[in-house]
Scaffold this active site. Sequence first.
Site, PDB file in Angstrom:
ATOM      1  CE  LYS A   1      28.812  11.434  17.762  1.00 23.83           C
ATOM      2  NZ  LYS A   1      28.376  12.310  18.859  1.00 23.83           N
TER       3      LYS A   1
ATOM      4  CE1 TYR B   1      31.590   8.229  18.807  1.00 22.97           C
ATOM      5  CE2 TYR B   1      30.513   9.806  20.334  1.00 22.97           C
ATOM      6  CZ  TYR B   1      31.367   9.809  19.116  1.00 22.97           C
ATOM      7  OH  TYR B   1      31.655  10.735  18.678  1.00 22.97           O
TER       8      TYR B   1
END
Length: 374
Positions: free
Chosen positions: A144, A228
């Site tokens: 990511k 996140y």
Amino acid sequence: METFRKSRRTFIRNAGITGAALPLLGPVQAINEFTNAISMEKKKDKLGVALVGLGGYATGQLAPALQQTTHCYLAGIVTGSPEKIPVWQGKYGIPDKNVYNYGNFDSIRDNPDIDIIYVVLPNSLHAEYTIRAFAAGKHVICEKPMAITVEDCDRMLAASKKAGKQLSIGYRLHFEPFNLEMARLGSKQVYGKLSSMEGAFGFKAQAGQWRLDKKMAGGGPLMDLGIYVVQGLCYTSGMEPISVTALEGAKTDPARFPDVEQSLSWTFSFPGKLEGKGTASYDDSFNFLRATAEKGMIELKPAYNYGGQRGTTPEGPMTFPNVNQQARQMDAFAQSVKSNTPTIVPGELGKRDVKYLQAIYEAMASGKTVKIPG
């Protein structure tokens, strides 16, 4: 012991070596050949993973995790640093034929040992190497954020479809018990309707890191850490945001942050007038995810670490074992590949989050509320 004897006899028979001839190999060579044969026997039901990029995350987390996986194993490496090769080969027993550099990367298509390619490169290189991995006929895990732009995400998804191979994003917290419980308690409204949410993630980034280079990282702490929090706000609420406002924090150290923001905060508006506030920083240390419900607060603190999560609820602390998040993540993808079932963290989820990141940046630059298309 009986299994060992049978395995030894099988090895000798398959190698065309009689008991009398075995000493001709020399004791060390014979033991090595036998050990390699047993190792390959154990690996035959596992999928081979090649790590592309041997930086801190691959070295400190992914490679060790692949020693704990059940459905996949570390089969190969791709690196632009020749000095790292003997270290990795010595530690993990990677054969020469499974070692690649960025110049010969595309020839990995001819290697049947490699089933999955894990792209662990700086953000700006995610799209290129994911697309090339699909062209080589391999399944892909991409770290990511999936890419820097939504357009790159679309190219990656198109390459996945064309190759008929799966794309998964390295969202390890989807396999971590405390975060899974946070998602369950919030989205199921176990303690009643949520009235607010907040999350923050930050650490002090040292000068000279690639993550402070906008060309390589595509942005600052939002891309690296804020993602996140973005994820946490979404899975805690069980909803997707419909608009966002954002504000860049004061840049007190412009020499260290010439290209990227030092910190920023944003507020998502979710359906039902629920708001979720997020913060990401390269100059402050914080690490939490919390939601306030009718019957009290649910919180993870720390929330996003590789381990050591702690959580509290209106009824007391969460009690879950620590797990190897990366091992669970990679095993789950290997199982998806073997059973031809969708991964729970697909490329479409990665694209969604890049869309949110870009909306936050747009809101930060314009000072306006930005609507997020469905």
